[in-house]
Design a protein around this motif. Structure first.
Motif, PDB file in Angstrom:
ATOM      1  N   MET A   1       0.843  -1.202   0.000  1.00  0.00           N
ATOM      2  CA  MET A   1       0.000   0.000   0.000  1.00  0.00           C
ATOM      3  C   MET A   1       0.873   1.245   0.000  1.00  0.00           C
ATOM      4  SD  MET A   1      -2.994   1.075   2.699  1.00  0.00           S
ATOM      5  CE  MET A   1      -3.939   2.576   2.468  1.00  0.00           C
ATOM      6  N   VAL A   2       0.500   2.218  -0.824  1.00  0.00           N
ATOM      7  CA  VAL A   2       1.234   3.479  -0.864  1.00  0.00           C
ATOM      8  C   VAL A   2       0.554   4.474   0.073  1.00  0.00           C
ATOM      9  CG1 VAL A   2       1.995   5.389  -2.297  1.00  0.00           C
ATOM     10  CG2 VAL A   2       1.965   3.068  -3.227  1.00  0.00           C
ATOM     11  N   TRP A   3       1.272   4.842   1.129  1.00  0.00           N
ATOM     12  CA  TRP A   3       0.730   5.809   2.075  1.00  0.00           C
ATOM     13  C   TRP A   3       1.114   7.215   1.623  1.00  0.00           C
ATOM     14  CZ3 TRP A   3      -2.727   4.679   5.689  1.00  0.00           C
ATOM     15  CH2 TRP A   3      -2.839   3.346   6.109  1.00  0.00           C
ATOM     16  N   ARG A   4       0.144   8.118   1.594  1.00  0.00           N
ATOM     17  CA  ARG A   4       0.379   9.506   1.198  1.00  0.00           C
ATOM     18  C   ARG A   4       0.050  10.433   2.367  1.00  0.00           C
ATOM     19  NH1 ARG A   4      -1.653   6.978  -3.397  1.00  0.00           N
ATOM     20  NH2 ARG A   4      -0.323   7.197  -5.248  1.00  0.00           N
ATOM     21  N   ASP A   5       0.627  11.629   2.333  1.00  0.00           N
ATOM     22  CA  ASP A   5       0.345  12.612   3.373  1.00  0.00           C
ATOM     23  C   ASP A   5      -1.159  12.862   3.465  1.00  0.00           C
ATOM     24  OD1 ASP A   5       3.059  12.727   3.574  1.00  0.00           O
ATOM     25  OD2 ASP A   5       3.256  14.832   3.010  1.00  0.00           O
ATOM     26  N   ASP A   6      -1.620  13.142   4.675  1.00  0.00           N
ATOM     27  CA  ASP A   6      -3.035  13.400   4.947  1.00  0.00           C
ATOM     28  C   ASP A   6      -3.158  14.846   5.413  1.00  0.00           C
ATOM     29  OD1 ASP A   6      -5.619  13.552   6.324  1.00  0.00           O
ATOM     30  OD2 ASP A   6      -5.629  11.362   6.263  1.00  0.00           O
ATOM     31  N   ASP A   7      -4.041  15.614   4.773  1.00  0.00           N
ATOM     32  CA  ASP A   7      -4.148  17.036   5.125  1.00  0.00           C
ATOM     33  C   ASP A   7      -5.054  17.302   6.323  1.00  0.00           C
ATOM     34  OD1 ASP A   7      -6.702  16.672   4.110  1.00  0.00           O
ATOM     35  OD2 ASP A   7      -6.426  17.998   2.382  1.00  0.00           O
ATOM     36  N   LEU A   8      -5.627  16.255   6.902  1.00  0.00           N
ATOM     37  CA  LEU A   8      -6.485  16.392   8.083  1.00  0.00           C
ATOM     38  C   LEU A   8      -7.595  17.420   7.860  1.00  0.00           C
ATOM     39  CD1 LEU A   8      -3.390  16.281  10.283  1.00  0.00           C
ATOM     40  CD2 LEU A   8      -5.383  14.997  11.039  1.00  0.00           C
ATOM     41  N   ALA A   9      -8.096  17.494   6.628  1.00  0.00           N
ATOM     42  CA  ALA A   9      -9.088  18.520   6.284  1.00  0.00           C
ATOM     43  C   ALA A   9     -10.387  18.347   7.046  1.00  0.00           C
ATOM     44  CB  ALA A   9      -9.346  18.498   4.780  1.00  0.00           C
ATOM     45  N   ASP A  10     -10.687  17.128   7.484  1.00  0.00           N
ATOM     46  CA  ASP A  10     -11.928  16.882   8.216  1.00  0.00           C
ATOM     47  C   ASP A  10     -11.751  17.016   9.726  1.00  0.00           C
ATOM     48  OD1 ASP A  10     -10.262  14.662   7.879  1.00  0.00           O
ATOM     49  OD2 ASP A  10     -11.871  13.227   8.227  1.00  0.00           O
ATOM     50  N   PHE A  11     -10.619  17.588  10.138  1.00  0.00           N
ATOM     51  CA  PHE A  11     -10.356  17.854  11.546  1.00  0.00           C
ATOM     52  C   PHE A  11     -10.223  19.364  11.764  1.00  0.00           C
ATOM     53  CE2 PHE A  11      -9.256  13.480  11.203  1.00  0.00           C
ATOM     54  CZ  PHE A  11      -9.335  12.919  12.463  1.00  0.00           C
ATOM     55  N   ASP A  12     -10.607  19.797  12.939  1.00  0.00           N
ATOM     56  CA  ASP A  12     -10.420  21.189  13.355  1.00  0.00           C
ATOM     57  C   ASP A  12      -9.095  21.303  14.096  1.00  0.00           C
ATOM     58  OD1 ASP A  12     -10.732  23.830  14.186  1.00  0.00           O
ATOM     59  OD2 ASP A  12     -11.991  23.282  15.898  1.00  0.00           O
ATOM     60  N   ALA A  13      -8.151  22.035  13.548  1.00  0.00           N
ATOM     61  CA  ALA A  13      -6.833  22.201  14.183  1.00  0.00           C
ATOM     62  C   ALA A  13      -6.910  23.325  15.210  1.00  0.00           C
ATOM     63  CB  ALA A  13      -5.773  22.511  13.137  1.00  0.00           C
ATOM     64  N   ARG A  14      -6.654  23.001  16.476  1.00  0.00           N
ATOM     65  CA  ARG A  14      -6.729  23.975  17.551  1.00  0.00           C
ATOM     66  C   ARG A  14      -5.368  24.117  18.222  1.00  0.00           C
ATOM     67  NH1 ARG A  14     -12.128  21.786  20.772  1.00  0.00           N
ATOM     68  NH2 ARG A  14     -13.523  21.632  18.945  1.00  0.00           N
ATOM     69  N   GLY A  68       6.802  15.047  15.652  1.00  0.00           N
ATOM     70  CA  GLY A  68       6.694  14.765  14.237  1.00  0.00           C
ATOM     71  C   GLY A  68       6.025  15.858  13.423  1.00  0.00           C
ATOM     72  N   ARG A  69       5.834  15.558  12.145  1.00  0.00           N
ATOM     73  CA  ARG A  69       5.229  16.482  11.186  1.00  0.00           C
ATOM     74  C   ARG A  69       3.833  15.974  10.879  1.00  0.00           C
ATOM     75  NH1 ARG A  69       6.008  16.765   5.526  1.00  0.00           N
ATOM     76  NH2 ARG A  69       7.620  15.146   5.676  1.00  0.00           N
ATOM     77  N   ASP A  70       2.836  16.741  11.276  1.00  0.00           N
ATOM     78  CA  ASP A  70       1.452  16.273  11.257  1.00  0.00           C
ATOM     79  C   ASP A  70       0.981  15.939   9.844  1.00  0.00           C
ATOM     80  OD1 ASP A  70       1.565  16.814  13.943  1.00  0.00           O
ATOM     81  OD2 ASP A  70       0.546  18.746  13.785  1.00  0.00           O
ATOM     82  N   GLY A  71       0.363  14.770   9.720  1.00  0.00           N
ATOM     83  CA  GLY A  71      -0.191  14.317   8.457  1.00  0.00           C
ATOM     84  C   GLY A  71       0.806  13.686   7.517  1.00  0.00           C
ATOM     85  N   ALA A  72       2.084  13.700   7.857  1.00  0.00           N
ATOM     86  CA  ALA A  72       3.134  13.314   6.917  1.00  0.00           C
ATOM     87  C   ALA A  72       3.481  11.836   6.983  1.00  0.00           C
ATOM     88  CB  ALA A  72       4.391  14.141   7.185  1.00  0.00           C
ATOM     89  N   VAL A  73       4.034  11.360   5.875  1.00  0.00           N
ATOM     90  CA  VAL A  73       4.677  10.046   5.826  1.00  0.00           C
ATOM     91  C   VAL A  73       6.175  10.319   5.671  1.00  0.00           C
ATOM     92  CG1 VAL A  73       4.808   7.816   4.670  1.00  0.00           C
ATOM     93  CG2 VAL A  73       2.653   9.073   4.690  1.00  0.00           C
ATOM     94  N   PRO A  74       6.896  10.484   6.778  1.00  0.00           N
ATOM     95  CA  PRO A  74       8.312  10.844   6.666  1.00  0.00           C
ATOM     96  C   PRO A  74       9.152   9.693   6.129  1.00  0.00           C
ATOM     97  CG  PRO A  74       7.759  10.383   8.942  1.00  0.00           C
ATOM     98  CD  PRO A  74       6.467  10.330   8.168  1.00  0.00           C
ATOM     99  N   ASP A  75      10.237  10.051   5.433  1.00  0.00           N
ATOM    100  CA  ASP A  75      11.153   8.997   5.027  1.00  0.00           C
ATOM    101  C   ASP A  75      11.934   8.525   6.255  1.00  0.00           C
ATOM    102  OD1 ASP A  75      13.248  10.836   5.500  1.00  0.00           O
ATOM    103  OD2 ASP A  75      13.379  11.401   3.390  1.00  0.00           O
ATOM    104  N   ALA A  76      12.736   7.504   6.068  1.00  0.00           N
ATOM    105  CA  ALA A  76      13.412   6.885   7.204  1.00  0.00           C
ATOM    106  C   ALA A  76      14.318   7.870   7.932  1.00  0.00           C
ATOM    107  CB  ALA A  76      14.213   5.678   6.735  1.00  0.00           C
ATOM    108  N   GLU A  77      15.000   8.724   7.206  1.00  0.00           N
ATOM    109  CA  GLU A  77      15.932   9.666   7.836  1.00  0.00           C
ATOM    110  C   GLU A  77      15.189  10.687   8.689  1.00  0.00           C
ATOM    111  OE1 GLU A  77      19.459  12.872   6.638  1.00  0.00           O
ATOM    112  OE2 GLU A  77      18.499  11.664   5.097  1.00  0.00           O
ATOM    113  N   GLU A  78      14.114  11.260   8.152  1.00  0.00           N
ATOM    114  CA  GLU A  78      13.330  12.224   8.931  1.00  0.00           C
ATOM    115  C   GLU A  78      12.716  11.552  10.147  1.00  0.00           C
ATOM    116  OE1 GLU A  78       9.423  15.197   8.618  1.00  0.00           O
ATOM    117  OE2 GLU A  78      10.035  14.017   6.869  1.00  0.00           O
ATOM    118  N   ALA A  79      12.195  10.353   9.966  1.00  0.00           N
ATOM    119  CA  ALA A  79      11.579   9.642  11.088  1.00  0.00           C
ATOM    120  C   ALA A  79      12.587   9.363  12.196  1.00  0.00           C
ATOM    121  CB  ALA A  79      10.964   8.339  10.593  1.00  0.00           C
TER     122      ALA A  79
END
Length: 268
Positions: A1-14, A68-79
């Motif tokens: 499965m290819v995981w892509r970044d999620d923009d969390l558009a259906d969430f309210d960021a507070r 971490g970086r919200d919504g992201a699929v970081p590569d191994a180095e960033e993770a």
């Protein structure tokens, strides 16, 4: 499965400030509140997917950003960079055990606020991996009436350790016995980061209200994102990376059991 970044558009960021510290919390849904605390490397698509399952069951999800970086699929180095930063952060007790992470106080304040906002009988919480034990220490907050541990990994250097003091664990034990709160806990049998010794320690500390569930390693998904593929050598993430979302799969059944547990405790 290819995981892509999620923009969390259906969430309210507070932006929420407790204990003098400001953090982002993503909120979505209606009904009583459930705190979903992300595993490494942060609020990524797999954690967000789990949060949506909880939300769609008729509950309000509070998803705090702790690293971490919200919504992201970081590569191994960033993770790896995210993981190292959390390990040395003053907010977490990654090593040693015997005391809870300071960020637990912030999370208890968030639980109080979530109960105030959402009402209902109380608040639920689930911690995963790096945040696994937070669900236990959150029970020191009276508004929290449901808690789930998913592969609690801290302390990293002591397989039989618990990230909480003896006094905290005794207070939690008295609370769950008094209020009849079961604590479901999940791990894979061969998990390198959450071994049998840790569940044995929880069972001794918390008594029969601690309800362990151990899944067979061959029930884990093998198609995982970069962080898991590079740094997690055994099945580990029961409700996220290693979950297989299909009928008849043990991980999907475990997810459904947890969602049902939250509904039962919070909605009656």
């Amino acid at each position: 499965m290819v995981w892509r970044d999620d923009d969390l558009a259906d969430f309210d960021a507070r932006r929420c400030t407790f204990e003098g510290k400001e953090k982002t919390v993503y909120v979505s849904g209606s009904g009583p509140a459930v705190l979903v605390m992300a595993e490494m490397p942060g609020v990524g698509p797999q954690v967000i997917r789990f949060a949506r399952w909880v939300r769609d069951a008729g509950l309000t999800v509070y998803l705090p950003s702790l690293f971490g970086r919200d919504g992201a699929v970081p590569d191994a180095e960033e993770a790896a960079t995210i993981f190292r930063a959390a390990c040395i952060s003053a907010e977490f007790r990654a090593l040693g055990g015997g005391q809870s992470s300071p960020v637990a106080n912030w999370l208890r304040a968030l639980a109080r606020e979530a109960h105030h906002e959402c009402g209902g009988r109380g608040v639920g919480a689930i911690g995963m991996c790096f945040t696994g034990n937070f669900a236990v220490t959150l029970l020191l907050e009276p508004s929290v009436i449901a808690a789930v541990l998913a592969q609690p990994a801290l302390p990293l250097d002591n397989p039989a350790g618990i990230e909480a003091s003896a006094q905290e664990l005794e207070a939690v034990r008295q609370r769950i016995e008094r209020d009849d709160i079961e604590i479901p806990a999940y791990r894979f049998a061969g998990d390198h980061f959450c071994r049998a010794e840790r569940f044995a320690a929880y069972a001794e500390a918390l008594g029969p209200h601690f309800k362990p569930h151990v899944l067979a390693d061959d029930s884990a998904n093998s198609d995982v994102p970069p962080f898991t593929a590079n740094f997690v050598p055994t099945p580990h993430s029961v409700f996220t990376a290693h979950l297989i979302d299909a009928a008849g799969e043990p991980t999907a059944a475990a997810r459904d059991a947890v969602v049902a547990y939250f509904r039962d405790r919070l909605l009656g």
